[in-house]
Motif scaffolding. Sequence first.
Motif, short mmCIF file in Angstrom:
data_model
loop_
_atom_site.label_atom_id
_atom_site.label_comp_id
_atom_site.label_asym_id
_atom_site.label_seq_id
_atom_site.Cartn_x
_atom_site.Cartn_y
_atom_site.Cartn_z
N GLY A 1 8.89 -6.29 -4.65
CA GLY A 1 8.54 -5.36 -4.06
C GLY A 1 8.61 -3.89 -4.26
N ILE A 2 9.47 -3.68 -5.47
CA ILE A 2 9.67 -2.14 -5.52
C ILE A 2 8.30 -1.52 -6.09
N PRO A 3 7.97 -0.38 -5.65
CA PRO A 3 6.62 0.12 -6.07
C PRO A 3 6.67 0.62 -7.75
N THR A 4 5.78 0.45 -8.08
CA THR A 4 5.55 0.77 -9.66
C THR A 4 6.09 1.88 -10.22
N VAL A 5 5.79 3.00 -9.23
CA VAL A 5 6.14 4.36 -9.53
C VAL A 5 7.94 4.51 -9.91
N VAL A 6 8.79 3.47 -9.17
CA VAL A 6 9.90 3.57 -9.32
C VAL A 6 10.25 2.84 -10.70
N TYR A 7 9.47 1.89 -10.81
CA TYR A 7 9.74 1.09 -12.25
C TYR A 7 9.50 2.14 -13.48
N GLY A 8 8.41 3.19 -13.23
CA GLY A 8 8.14 4.00 -14.09
C GLY A 8 9.20 4.87 -14.55
N PHE A 9 9.73 5.46 -13.40
CA PHE A 9 10.79 6.34 -13.22
C PHE A 9 12.12 5.72 -14.03
N PHE A 10 12.22 4.53 -13.63
CA PHE A 10 13.37 3.84 -14.35
C PHE A 10 13.38 3.58 -15.63
N LEU B 1 13.77 2.87 1.32
CA LEU B 1 14.05 2.32 2.59
C LEU B 1 13.35 2.06 3.31
N PHE B 2 11.87 2.81 3.61
CA PHE B 2 10.80 2.41 4.30
C PHE B 2 10.41 1.10 3.80
N LEU B 3 10.35 0.68 2.54
CA LEU B 3 9.84 -0.57 2.16
C LEU B 3 10.84 -1.82 2.53
N VAL B 4 12.36 -1.55 2.70
CA VAL B 4 13.18 -2.53 3.04
C VAL B 4 12.94 -2.75 4.86
N VAL B 5 12.75 -1.52 5.42
CA VAL B 5 12.42 -1.89 6.87
C VAL B 5 11.35 -2.48 6.95
N MET B 6 10.17 -2.17 6.36
CA MET B 6 8.95 -3.00 6.45
C MET B 6 9.10 -4.60 6.17
N ASN B 7 9.58 -4.78 5.09
CA ASN B 7 9.89 -5.97 4.74
C ASN B 7 10.61 -6.97 5.47
N SER B 8 11.90 -6.12 6.15
CA SER B 8 12.89 -7.01 6.79
C SER B 8 12.05 -7.25 8.09
N ALA B 9 11.15 -6.60 8.72
CA ALA B 9 10.43 -6.66 9.88
C ALA B 9 9.58 -7.90 9.54
N ALA C 1 0.87 -1.12 -0.01
CA ALA C 1 -0.04 -0.04 0.00
C ALA C 1 0.88 1.14 0.10
N LEU C 2 2.23 1.22 0.76
CA LEU C 2 2.79 2.21 0.91
C LEU C 2 3.47 2.88 -0.66
N GLY C 3 3.70 1.69 -1.45
CA GLY C 3 4.20 2.05 -2.75
C GLY C 3 3.26 2.40 -3.80
N GLU C 4 1.81 2.22 -3.45
CA GLU C 4 0.83 2.32 -4.44
C GLU C 4 0.64 3.72 -4.75
N THR C 5 0.49 4.08 -6.15
CA THR C 5 0.32 5.27 -6.50
C THR C 5 -1.08 5.51 -7.45
N ALA C 6 -1.09 4.57 -8.22
CA ALA C 6 -2.39 5.04 -9.27
C ALA C 6 -3.69 5.17 -8.60
N PRO C 7 -4.08 4.26 -7.60
CA PRO C 7 -5.41 4.52 -7.19
C PRO C 7 -5.63 6.01 -6.72
N LEU C 8 -4.41 6.43 -6.08
CA LEU C 8 -4.46 7.85 -5.31
C LEU C 8 -4.50 8.64 -6.19
#
Lengths: 449, 271, 460
Positions: free
Chosen positions: C278-287, A429-437, A371-378
């Motif tokens: 796990g990499i957000p799609t917006v990052v792929y878009g930027f890439f 970095l945030f994602l890494v922290v969450m996934n490591s947790a 959810a943290l990385g999601e863009t499109a729906p927002l």
Amino acid sequence: MTERPPALPAGPAGTQTAGAQGKSPALTSRHMSDASRARLKKRYAAEARFRFYGVAAITLALAMLVLLIGSIAWRGAGALVETWVSFDVYVDPAVVSADDPANPQTNYRKLVYEGFYQQFTPALSRSDQRVAGSLISSGADRFLRNMVVSDPALIGTTVRLRTPAGDDIDQMRKGRIDRSLPQAERKITDRQLALYDQLVADGDIGLGFNSVLFTSTDSNEPELAGIFGALIGSLMTLGVCLVCAVPVGVAAAIYLEEFAPKNRITDFIEVNINNLAAVPSIVFGLLGLTVFLQFFGLPRSAPLVGGLVLALMTLPTVIIASRAAIKSVPPSIRDAALGLGASRLQAVFHHVLPLAMPGMLTGSIIGMAHALGETAPLLMVGMVAFITSVPSSLTDAATILPVQIYLWADRPERMFIERTSAAIMVLLLFLVVMNSAAILLRKKFERRW
Amino acid sequence: MINLRIPASPAADDTVAAGQNVKFAARDVNVHYGNKHAIRGIDIDILENEVVAFIGPSGCGKSTFLRCLNRMNDTLDGCKVSGDIRLDGEDIYSPSVDVVHLRARVGMVFQKPNPFPKSIYDNVAYGPRIHGLCASQDELDATVERSLRGAGLWNEVKDRLADPGNGLSGGQQQRLCIARAIAVEPEVILMDEPCSALDPIATGLVEQLIDELRRRYTIVIVTHNMQQAARVSQKTAFFHLGDLAEFGETEAIFTNPRDERTQGYITGRYG
Amino acid sequence: MPLSLVLVVIVLLAALGYAMGRSRALAAGGGSARTLNSVPRYYGSYVALWAGLPSLVLLFIWNAADGAIIRGMVIDRIAMATSVTAPAALNLAFANVVNLANGALNSDGADPNLLAAAGYYNHLQDLSGQIAGALVLVLALCGLAYALRRVRPALRARNAVERVVHTLLMLSSLLAILTTVGIVLSLIFESIRFFTHVAPWDFLFGLQWSPQTALRADQVGSSSAFGAVPLFAGTLLIATIAMLVAVPVGLMSAIYLSEYASRRTRAVVKPLLEVLAGIPTVVYGFFAALTVAPFFRSLGQMAGLDVSSESALAAGIVMGIMIVPFVSSLSDDVINAVPQSLRDGSYGMGATRSETIRQVVLPAALPGIVGAFLLAVSRAVGETMIVVMAAGLAANLTFNPLEAVTTVTVQIATLLVGDQEFDSPKTLSVFALGLTLFLVTLCLNVIALRIVQKYREKYD
């Protein structure tokens, strides 16, 4: 056969060839023929090829990962530092009222530029003053204002102001603009260059940690743009998502796994959940737009709405993970509790849930990371506006980190590319922290029944 | 004692030679699974065109040892085999030996029928195809027919060769697996409890088949069913807790076991 | 009364109810819990539920409904004051009123009618808040009192509480259905409105897509066209490129990891591949937009080809990389589900590893792999950010991967961002596109999930 039979004679060395040469009775076997041997060689070549494809595929995927992270880190590393200019500014009591230094009408701008022009000897001509003004960020007055507002005693004294340089100057300081090019082909004029060199000679300009990036909000000036607002927006949105998705998801999982009768309706729910998990996220954005914004009339761009949309989107993930966690608790535990006279609900809440909790948490964290990385729906619910204030409530207009990245990625200025990459690194970095947790949690509580 | 010298004369194809050759010779074979010592110092000689039965209580290592003979244990993680196993005098664990080639010569039929998810025809043709045994389609057809006949399945399936192999009954599936194994024209066939998943009628058919196959192949069969061992084998080896407790003529083992562990097992004191 | 305050009061009342219910139960039982039907804390929960639940439900319903009611009242008022009747104009006026009321719009020099309406709007909002607060509090108190009166030792408090919890659990699971229904209904309603402007036939089979409606009739490109075929073609093109990357790489990675790699390699490589997922799609878009697209562009220049800076190729390849871990983890599951006995059978006949994989494992796993493939296609079709950032907006009907194309998701994302007049065909077309996207992915998902499920059953 009690005593050991005699050891075998040293077998013919390289018996395979011996067989092929006809010294062995196994010659009769079709598998010992020369043709078979040649074919075997081919088969092994095919084997090696196939294996190579596998290695190549993995190498390619990992190389892309390295390239992706590497290119972003390489672009973004520069954004950790920023070019700062320091100079003396006289905080004129005639301009700044001691009673109300925060008055928006106060002309801090004038003070800043007057102070900056004094920096140069000989005194600058009028036209040079304009050139010099372009060396520092156009938001320099904000820094002076903040200083004076937080410490009104400075009024009437001369303070040393430290402010970001303009974005072109910053890029030149970082060596991204080639000063050996003729003037027409670079973004910096010869006159700017001369004044810049003067600042360098006086030691008034230099690189320092880019605190702006982490403390300010979006801005049209790249040197003033930061991710703080987006970060707060992200945390609020994620908070709403967490509060909505996890309890409901866990409750739904408990119901489906422990109480639901096996009938058409629960089958339908199950198909539904699996399906929702694979519906494109942008469709959830459309749902949020029509239901939350149009139907319920909730405010646009608000973390509340964003969080609700993300909650609907992550709900299937949480349900599926929680169901798996509950399923992995052996029925004997339930039976034991029921056998002691506990009600079904008690058996579930007192015995099954604690055991399933780590798995549920892991699933929830992974869902939240998505959810943290999601863009499109927002984008659909309007969290894509240019917002320069930090949201203070769930219904304020806000943006979030991935959307900020999306917005910045469209900006042509080089410095924005740098900042976009830095923002991506913060997000990762945030994602890494969450996934490591999540991984740690899984490792720590992993249990085999 | 068995003559270990390999006679110069090639083994006959279809007849049981009087002075049989040693097909497999094993000396001091040990198998470790991680920390577990599964097989301890086994010595055994298996003659050509003979059916040898491995019997013993479950977990005694008979299947493990069987899987050593075509190096199927290689596919298991953490399994270590030491000692000397020779096929026609050739050390099958020597680095120069190719497992693929070895397994083409030493085929295997498994406990549970495991037909590939292909048609009956393709199941049987699989081996000849990968080993390139048939030059033409006609030859392949002939091989498939011969193998299915050899496994006693031809009459049952000849009209539906294109049907999926796992549509057959359990007994038919197992005979399909045997047909599949003999299509490769191996020298030895290893059978790991081939009838344990079959009903008595299917078992009877498979046993009959084993008896016929003996004329062409050397067969090693693991079974937990002593009657079966008595019915199909000439020699019997009794395994106990990783040891080879007794090995000899089947008749002798069943009528007059020398080892008291064998005696206990055969008379049903444990199993 | 602000919402948060009402919520706090409800929670406090519920807590109070818990304490009172518990002590009352103990008192009624003569100080001992033995004589009670349930443990005292269930009596507490019973009272707390009565105090909190009905009032929360009322609060929720009120808040959901009052927006529409106030809106209707304000619009009536505007209509009376300004004699405007067109619904679109009224909606616009209402939006302005809300902005005025929130202070988002400067009130200097605004239409006095609207200003008055804004005052009315604020008044209604306040009134609604007050009524809601009062009603909710009264209801909470009533519930508390009622439940307290019912507390006596014979009351089966545990069963009552458990019934409520059970119902709550069930409602939670129904939310999944509700979400689907919400998606379907909202998309269908808005799509029907769209199809009153544009015939479905023209939408599905038209070859021209230019949704910009001109403000004046004499402007260039004034006639907008809503033929979605160029979008479908663009989506298909990019998804195809993505699958051409993702399937071979993902499948071969899965095969290598499950059939060849040592346990140690697997333990390292698998999580690394999952990082890609796990990499957000917006990052792929930027890439894609900043690294891959310029790379292909300069590569094309060297080869004398004209590669668009927003080529389908760059977007498709990056999307493929994004899907690789998805394909590989699904295929990995599927391949691992193939029983070892089949592999043994093949090895036992002297097949090499690759022969076994190609001729036994893969055919056995084929249904599952097809399912994984369909799920991956559905993901590629629905992916938004990569294409928004790297594929461009030009609705070209082309299958040349070096040109810029646009996709369904790009149009959804870009047409709705920005100004929003909800009645123009341009905005409504988004919902028709969304419906198409939803239906296509739904079909893919249902088929894929069914195939995968069947496959699992076969080997379980």
